[in-house]
Design an enzyme around this catalytic site. Structure first.
Site, PDB file in Angstrom:
ATOM      1  N   ASP A 118     114.882 -41.929  88.507  1.00  0.00           N
ATOM      2  CA  ASP A 118     115.894 -41.267  89.335  1.00  0.00           C
ATOM      3  C   ASP A 118     116.321 -39.993  88.627  1.00  0.00           C
ATOM      4  O   ASP A 118     116.859 -40.038  87.516  1.00  0.00           O
ATOM      5  CB  ASP A 118     117.099 -42.203  89.530  1.00  0.00           C
ATOM      6  CG  ASP A 118     118.153 -41.614  90.464  1.00  0.00           C
ATOM      7  OD1 ASP A 118     117.985 -40.469  90.931  1.00  0.00           O
ATOM      8  OD2 ASP A 118     119.160 -42.321  90.728  1.00  0.00           O
TER       9      ASP A 118
ATOM     10  N   GLU B 119     113.132 -40.968  92.611  1.00  0.00           N
ATOM     11  CA  GLU B 119     114.360 -40.782  93.393  1.00  0.00           C
ATOM     12  C   GLU B 119     114.977 -39.407  93.151  1.00  0.00           C
ATOM     13  O   GLU B 119     115.157 -38.985  92.023  1.00  0.00           O
ATOM     14  CB  GLU B 119     115.345 -41.900  93.014  1.00  0.00           C
ATOM     15  CG  GLU B 119     116.635 -41.925  93.815  1.00  0.00           C
ATOM     16  CD  GLU B 119     117.464 -43.185  93.528  1.00  0.00           C
ATOM     17  OE1 GLU B 119     116.878 -44.266  93.271  1.00  0.00           O
ATOM     18  OE2 GLU B 119     118.700 -43.086  93.561  1.00  0.00           O
TER      19      GLU B 119
ATOM     20  N   GLY C 157     123.345 -48.577  94.402  1.00  0.00           N
ATOM     21  CA  GLY C 157     124.628 -49.017  93.849  1.00  0.00           C
ATOM     22  C   GLY C 157     125.380 -47.875  93.210  1.00  0.00           C
ATOM     23  O   GLY C 157     124.805 -46.806  92.951  1.00  0.00           O
TER      24      GLY C 157
ATOM     25  N   LYS D 114     123.089 -46.423 100.326  1.00  0.00           N
ATOM     26  CA  LYS D 114     124.358 -46.802  99.681  1.00  0.00           C
ATOM     27  C   LYS D 114     125.415 -46.811 100.762  1.00  0.00           C
ATOM     28  O   LYS D 114     125.638 -45.790 101.426  1.00  0.00           O
ATOM     29  CB  LYS D 114     124.752 -45.784  98.606  1.00  0.00           C
ATOM     30  CG  LYS D 114     123.918 -45.864  97.356  1.00  0.00           C
ATOM     31  CD  LYS D 114     124.462 -44.966  96.272  1.00  0.00           C
ATOM     32  CE  LYS D 114     123.410 -44.846  95.169  1.00  0.00           C
ATOM     33  NZ  LYS D 114     123.754 -43.844  94.173  1.00  0.00           N
TER      34      LYS D 114
ATOM     35  N   LYS E  72     114.846 -49.009  86.960  1.00  0.00           N
ATOM     36  CA  LYS E  72     114.950 -47.578  87.305  1.00  0.00           C
ATOM     37  C   LYS E  72     115.454 -46.829  86.082  1.00  0.00           C
ATOM     38  O   LYS E  72     116.484 -47.193  85.517  1.00  0.00           O
ATOM     39  CB  LYS E  72     115.916 -47.449  88.475  1.00  0.00           C
ATOM     40  CG  LYS E  72     116.420 -46.058  88.805  1.00  0.00           C
ATOM     41  CD  LYS E  72     117.099 -46.062  90.175  1.00  0.00           C
ATOM     42  CE  LYS E  72     118.468 -45.421  90.132  1.00  0.00           C
ATOM     43  NZ  LYS E  72     119.128 -45.427  91.460  1.00  0.00           N
TER      44      LYS E  72
ATOM     45  N   LYS F 114     116.835 -43.338  84.511  1.00  0.00           N
ATOM     46  CA  LYS F 114     117.396 -42.023  84.817  1.00  0.00           C
ATOM     47  C   LYS F 114     116.615 -40.999  84.013  1.00  0.00           C
ATOM     48  O   LYS F 114     116.319 -41.227  82.822  1.00  0.00           O
ATOM     49  CB  LYS F 114     118.871 -41.976  84.427  1.00  0.00           C
ATOM     50  CG  LYS F 114     119.737 -42.883  85.274  1.00  0.00           C
ATOM     51  CD  LYS F 114     119.959 -42.280  86.649  1.00  0.00           C
ATOM     52  CE  LYS F 114     120.959 -43.106  87.445  1.00  0.00           C
ATOM     53  NZ  LYS F 114     121.193 -42.539  88.776  1.00  0.00           N
TER      54      LYS F 114
ATOM     55  N   ASP G 218     118.316 -39.989  97.814  1.00  0.00           N
ATOM     56  CA  ASP G 218     119.628 -40.599  97.595  1.00  0.00           C
ATOM     57  C   ASP G 218     120.684 -39.579  98.041  1.00  0.00           C
ATOM     58  O   ASP G 218     121.168 -39.616  99.185  1.00  0.00           O
ATOM     59  CB  ASP G 218     119.759 -40.975  96.098  1.00  0.00           C
ATOM     60  CG  ASP G 218     121.127 -41.510  95.694  1.00  0.00           C
ATOM     61  OD1 ASP G 218     122.054 -41.491  96.515  1.00  0.00           O
ATOM     62  OD2 ASP G 218     121.289 -41.943  94.534  1.00  0.00           O
TER      63      ASP G 218
ATOM     64  N   SER H 118     119.480 -50.145  86.994  1.00  0.00           N
ATOM     65  CA  SER H 118     119.395 -48.710  86.765  1.00  0.00           C
ATOM     66  C   SER H 118     119.830 -48.432  85.330  1.00  0.00           C
ATOM     67  O   SER H 118     120.928 -48.810  84.929  1.00  0.00           O
ATOM     68  CB  SER H 118     120.321 -48.009  87.766  1.00  0.00           C
ATOM     69  OG  SER H 118     120.448 -46.647  87.459  1.00  0.00           O
TER      70      SER H 118
END
Ligand code: OSB
Ligand code: MG
Length: 370
Positions: free
Chosen positions: A189, A214, A291, A263, A162, A164, A239, A136
Site C-alpha cells: 500500500d 494499493e 480498516g 472502507k 500488506k 506500507k 483506496d 497492515s
C-alpha cells in the site's frame, strides 16, 4: 423510528506500536463513539474514525464532530425513519464529510438491526460465520525487524500481509519479505506517495507475485492509475480515490483498478459500502474490507460487512490486541484458526466495556434531538 438522543464519547487510545506510513507517524488513535437512542429506547453505536490530521482525507476528528453536531444530527431530528438506507439519501445534501456521515449512519443501522431482532451481519445479508483476516504493517526502516514482525503476524494466523511502502522503502523490503515468505499472500500500500515518473519501481514490484498494489498515485488520479494498470499484471487496488459508488464506476470504466478497498467510513457508511460491493461483484472487480485502526465498535461494523459473500479477499480486520492493550468492548475480537468469528448477538453483537470506555474517554456530550 425516531432518533431522540445522541451521546458522543471522545476517546484517545494509545496504539501498541507507532504506525508509520507515507503520510507520517501515528502514536495514538483519537476517535469518537456515537450512541444513538431511538424513541423506544433502542441503542445503536457507531464509530468516528477520522484522524487528528487531514492527511488521509480532508476530515479531522474536530471537523467531523462539528459536522455531526451542527449538520447531520439536526437533519435526522423529528424524521420518521423506516429504513437505514434512508440516512444515505438524507445526508446527500451535505457534500463530502463521509467519515462524519458514516459514524451516524452505522449507528442507525445498528438500531434497525436490533429492532428487527437480528445480528447486523444477517441484517446486511452476510453469510460467512468466520472472516479471513489480513494485517497492515507500517513502514519499518530496519528490514530484519520487518521480517520479524511479519513472521509474528503469520504465526498469529493472519492470512494476508500488506506492507506500507513509500519511495525509497519499496522493492528492497518486498524482495526481503518475498524471499522469507515465498507463498505468503502479500500486497503493498503506497498511500498515494508515487508519481508516473516512478514507473520503474512498479515494473520491479510486478515481479513479486503481489496480490495487489494499493493506491500508488494521487487521490484523484483515475487516468494515471489506468495508465499504470495497462503496464503491469499486478492488480491495482484503489483506496483514497474511492468516496462513493460513482468513483468505483469511474475506476471500472477507465480500467484504473481491478480491486477496491471498501472502507465504510471513507464512503459515508454501510449503504454506500453495500452498493460498491454489489457493483464490484457484478463487474469483475475484487471488493475487500479495509480498516482505519478501528476500536471494537468500528471493527464490529467491518466484520458484519465482510461477512457478505462479495468479500472473498481477507480484509484489514485485525484482532483487537493488534492495536490496543485493551479494547472498549467485552470479549475482544480474537483470531481462531486464522479467522475472526462473526458476532451473532443483536445488532453489532458486541457489548461495550464501560470501564474501558471510561478509562479512554476524555469528554462526553449528550445531545437531545427533540
Ligand atoms: O491506507 O489502508 C490504509 C490505516 C489508516 C488509514 C489508512 C490506511 C490504514 C491501514 C491500516 O492500512 C488498516 C488497519 O489495519 O486498520
Ligand atoms: Mg490504503
Amino acid at each position: 423510528m425516531f432518533i431522540k438522543q445522541a451521546t458522543l464519547y471522545h476517546l484517545v487510545m494509545p496504539l501498541k506500536e507507532t504506525f508509520k506510513t507515507g503520510y507520517g507517524v501515528m502514536k495514538d488513535k483519537h476517535l469518537c463513539i456515537i450512541k444513538l437512542v431511538s424513541n423506544d429506547g433502542i441503542e445503536g453505536y457507531g464509530e468516528l474514525d477520522a484522524f487528528l490530521n487531514p492527511w488521509y482525507t480532508e476530515e479531522t476528528t474536530k471537523t467531523a464532530i462539528l459536522i455531526i453536531k451542527d449538520h447531520l444530527l439536526p437533519m435526522i431530528k423529528s424524521v420518521n425513519l423506516e429504513n437505514p438506507t434512508q440516512i444515505n439519501q438524507i445526508f446527500q445534501v451535505i457534500r463530502g464529510n463521509e467519515m462524519a456521515k458514516s459514524a451516524v449512519e452505522t449507528a442507525v443501522w445498528d438500531v434497525f438491526a436490533k429492532i428487527s431482532g437480528q445480528p447486523l451481519t444477517t441484517y446486511l445479508g452476510g453469510e460467512l460465520s468466520d472472516i479471513s483476516v489480513g494485517v497492515s504493517v507500517g513502514i519499518k526502516e530496519n528490514s530484519d525487524e520487518l521480517v520479524k514482525v511479519v513472521r509474528r503476524y503469520v504465526s498469529e494466523g493472519y492470512s494476508r500481509v500488506k506492507l506500507k511502502i513509500k519511495p525509497g522503502f519499496d522493492v528492497e523490503q518486498v524482495d526481503k519479505i518475498r524471499r522469507n515468505f515465498p507463498n505468503l499472500s502479500l500486497m503493498v500500500d503506497a498511500n498515494s506517495s508515487y508519481r508516473k515518473s516512478d514507473i520503474a519501481v512498479f515494473k520491479q514490484l510486478d515481479q513479486y507475485s503481489l496480490a495487489m498494489i494499493e493506491q500508488p498515485f494521487g487521490v484523484t488520479d483515475f487516468v494515471d492509475h489506468a495508465w499504470l494498470q495497462k503496464q503491469i499484471q499486478t492488480p491495482i487496488c484503489l483506496d483514497e480515490n474511492i468516496r462513493s459508488l460513482a468513483d468505483v464506476r469511474q475506476a471500472s470504466e477507465l480500467n484504473s483498478a481491478k480491486a477496491i478497498n471498501v472502507k465504510i467510513a471513507r464512503v459515508g457508511g454501510l449503504t454506500e459500502a453495500l452498493k460498491i460491493a454489489t457493483f464490484c461483484s457484478e463487474n469483475g472487480m475484487i471488493a475487500w474490507c479495509g480498516g482505519m485502526f478501528e476500536a471494537g465498535i468500528g471493527r464490529a461494523h467491518n466484520i458484519a460487512l465482510a461477512s457478505r459473500a462479495e468479500f472473498t479477499f481477507p480484509g484489514d480486520i485485525s484482532a483487537s490486541n493488534r492495536y490496543f492493550e485493551r479494547d472498549i468492548i467485552k470479549g475482544e475480537f480474537r483470531i481462531n484458526n486464522g479467522k475472526i468469528t462473526t458476532p451473532m448477538g443483536l445488532g453489532i453483537g458486541v457489548e461495550i466495556d464501560r470501564e474501558s470506555l471510561d478509562f479512554y474517554c476524555k469528554r462526553r456530550e449528550n445531545i437531545v434531538l427533540n
